[in-house]
Design a protein around this motif. Structure first.
Motif, mmCIF file in Angstrom:
data_model
loop_
_atom_site.group_PDB
_atom_site.id
_atom_site.type_symbol
_atom_site.label_atom_id
_atom_site.label_comp_id
_atom_site.label_asym_id
_atom_site.label_seq_id
_atom_site.Cartn_x
_atom_site.Cartn_y
_atom_site.Cartn_z
ATOM 1 N N TRP A 486 -22.647 -3.324 19.057
ATOM 2 C CA TRP A 486 -21.531 -3.412 20.005
ATOM 3 C C TRP A 486 -22.021 -3.484 21.451
ATOM 4 C CZ3 TRP A 486 -21.974 -0.059 15.932
ATOM 5 C CH2 TRP A 486 -22.525 1.208 16.203
ATOM 6 N N SER A 506 -19.035 -6.621 15.069
ATOM 7 C CA SER A 506 -18.473 -5.321 15.434
ATOM 8 C C SER A 506 -16.999 -5.462 15.798
ATOM 9 C CB SER A 506 -19.243 -4.733 16.612
ATOM 10 O OG SER A 506 -20.585 -4.506 16.271
ATOM 11 N N VAL A 511 -16.617 -3.338 21.129
ATOM 12 C CA VAL A 511 -17.274 -4.201 22.110
ATOM 13 C C VAL A 511 -16.615 -4.047 23.468
ATOM 14 C CG1 VAL A 511 -17.854 -6.585 22.702
ATOM 15 C CG2 VAL A 511 -17.955 -5.842 20.319
ATOM 16 N N SER A 514 -17.623 -0.809 24.967
ATOM 17 C CA SER A 514 -19.001 -0.909 25.449
ATOM 18 C C SER A 514 -19.050 -1.617 26.792
ATOM 19 C CB SER A 514 -19.864 -1.663 24.431
ATOM 20 O OG SER A 514 -19.892 -0.988 23.187
#
Length: 566
Positions: A486, A506, A511, A514
């Motif tokens: 991710w 992912s 994501v 992140s």
């Protein structure tokens, strides 16, 4: 006779090292940095991102100069030849220095005991080449010992003279960061034992610190860290004593290293009373042995390495320096002869029989016969160049990545294991721009990739975010951090990966979290420090914030990271 015997040992090191010649994947990490330096992109792994992936700044400088002088892509062969030459030089210089230390003992002949022990160890043959800085390490140790022997034998050794010796002792951390331990102990010896007033002692430390301090300021301003990025990725400040003792035992037990150690102590006990040393010569011997022990203890503390014996070989060589050459005296000749005969029996056994035995070259502990592993993988007895290592498909696979970059494709591509010349390119996802190559062998694939390909090491060695991921439980040395998918997609993936569900990738929410985390607080500061334009202001800002950026860690859970940073 002594010089002839020493020359024979040095020749043996050259021959055995040549027969075992090779280069490691880690060496190719240096070679890519050399290419980037000569291309004008600076001492970086990827153009446009300032990450220090070279453990030895001095070795990197030597390789860069050599590659600039020698025509063609000479780095692999240059590293092999220099490794051989430097190790043979180290053996010769250490033996000459020890002979000088023992010169006042009445003797029939001086035998190169310690360097013969060193030459008989199979790890010496493996790391005489390998493309790494090990040969430079041995030479630095030998030259430092030689200089100190000359210094203590002066009528009045001064704490601030000679300048060349102080500078030499000071550059230890530029050979390897862990050599700061050895440099510190040896410099402390010079400052305390040498004659001079307080300001002269301080001046000696100034001479010693000029180069390492200058480089440290550069490191902090240019890279934004107190240590190389590799040290952060490997969590080298974390104490891992149990794993370190396994690493120590992995050297001592199979090579019966305790045998020459006991013989060396016995020879010291018999011969030292006849050496007629001055007090400072006695202290030098004790200090050198202490420095070797402390360095070995440091290696044990950080958990050792994944390459069998590699990080402990400098400790072994340093410990052998005071006995690198020994006199055979008339007094106690029988005892001395018996001990030397025992050493000869061990040496023959070591050369022909004493070996590590890892299934498929890797032990259950994660320790590896690195040379054996890569030779088997390449299918070449002595793999040196990328073409040698590319026999398993490295070059053919990376050619596909390079062609895609020339075509202007925007993709994240994965290294495939095992790889063969016919292996198709594995595309993970669309990138936010350009070709991004996520690999596990950053050296081979880094050199094989063109500068237009952004190469990301999955273990964090080449990426400032991957290296700062919070560590999990201890695992295989140097291979404990895996860049979470991710975060990889957040840094390099196309925007839609944080918005749409893509099969096999992912969760877009992870994501997106992140990306948010990496755009906030200390994470954003780290990215800007390493990727932003290097202005004077940013350089000094990096110097100021280097301590906190070095200790900064990113939670593996992106939601936790976002909550913490934003």
């Amino acid at each position: 006779m002594h010089l002839a015997l020493t020359a024979a040992v040095a020749l043996a090191v050259l021959v055995l090292g040549w027969l075992k010649r090779w280069t490691s994947d880690d060496a190719f990490i240096n070679f890519r940095v050399v290419h980037e330096l000569l291309a004008g992109n600076g001492p970086v792994f990827n153009a446009g991102e300032r990450v220090e992936v070279a453990t030895s700044p001095l070795w990197l400088a030597v390789l860069t100069v050599a590659d600039a002088i020698v025509p063609g892509d000479a780095a692999p062969w240059t590293s092999v030849v220099l490794g051989l030459a430097l190790t043979a030089t180290a053996v010769t210089v250490a033996s000459i220095a020890a002979a000088r230390l023992w010169a006042k003992a009445p003797s029939w002949v001086v035998v190169p005991f310690g360097v013969a022990v060193f030459a008989a160890l199979p790890p010496t043959w493996d790391f005489t080449t390998s493309g790494l800085e090990t040969g430079l390490s041995f030479s630095w140790i030998a030259l430092s010992f030689w200089g100190l022997v000359r210094w203590v034998q002066r009528d009045t050794p001064l704490a601030h003279r000679p300048v060349w010796l102080l500078v030499l002792l000071g550059v230890g951390p530029l050979v390897r960061p862990d050599f700061a331990v050895i440099s510190g102990i040896l410099l402390l010896f010079v400052v305390l034992v040498g004659a001079g007033r307080w300001w002269q002692r301080l001046l000696g430390l100034v001479f010693a610190g000029l180069l390492p301090v200058a480089y440290q300021v550069f490191r902090m301003g240019y890279y934004g860290l107190l240590v190389p990025n590799t040290a952060v990725a490997k969590e080298s400040s974390r104490p891992l004593w149990s794993r370190g003792f396994v690493y120590l035992a992995d050297l001592v037990a199979p090579h019966l290293l305790w045998v020459p150690a006991l013989l060396a102590l016995g020879l010291l006990a018999v011969l030292a009373p006849q050496a007629r040393w001055l007090r400072r010569e006695w202290i030098l011997v004790v200090v050198v042995l202490a420095a070797a022990a402390v360095h070995a203890l440091y290696v044990v503390r950080v958990g050792g390495d994944f390459m069998h014996a590699r990080l402990l070989m400098p400790s072994v060589f340093l410990a052998l320096c005071p006995v690198a050459a020994l006199p055979v005296t008339r007094r106690h000749a029988a005892v001395t002869g018996t001990l030397l005969a025992g050493a000869a029996v061990w040496a023959v056994s070591s050369v022909f029989f004493l070996r590590i035995d890892y299934p498929d070259s890797v032990a259950d502990s994660g320790l590896a016969d690195e040379r054996g592993f890569y030779a088997a993988l390449a299918g070449v007895k002595n793999p040196i160049t990328l073409a040698d290592h590319g026999g398993a498909g490295v070059s053919a696979y990376t050619d596909q990545v390079n062609r895609a970059a020339l075509e202007g494709r925007d993709e994240i591509v994965l290294q495939v294991v095992p790889v063969r010349p016919s292996t198709p390119m594995a595309v993970l996802a669309p990138s936010s721009g350009g070709m991004v190559f996520s690999v596990g062998n950053a050296g081979f694939y880094g050199v094989a990739s063109s500068s237009s390909v952004f190469v990301v090491d999955g273990f964090g060695l080449t990426d400032p975010i991957a290296s700062h991921i919070a560590p999990g439980p201890p695992g295989r040395p140097g291979h404990e951090k895996i860049f979470p998918a991710w975060y990889l997609l957040a840094r390099y993936g196309a925007p839609e990966l944080a918005e749409e569900v893509t099969p096999g990738l992912s969760d877009p929410a992870g994501v997106a979290a992140s990306r948010d985390a990496l755009s906030c607080g200390d994470a954003a500061q780290l990215i800007e420090a390493t990727s932003g334009e290097l202005t004077v202001g940013r350089f000094f800002s990096n110097v100021v914030h280097a301590p906190e950026m070095t200790s900064f860690r990113i939670p593996v859970d992106p939601t936790e990271a976002r909550d913490q940073f934003c």
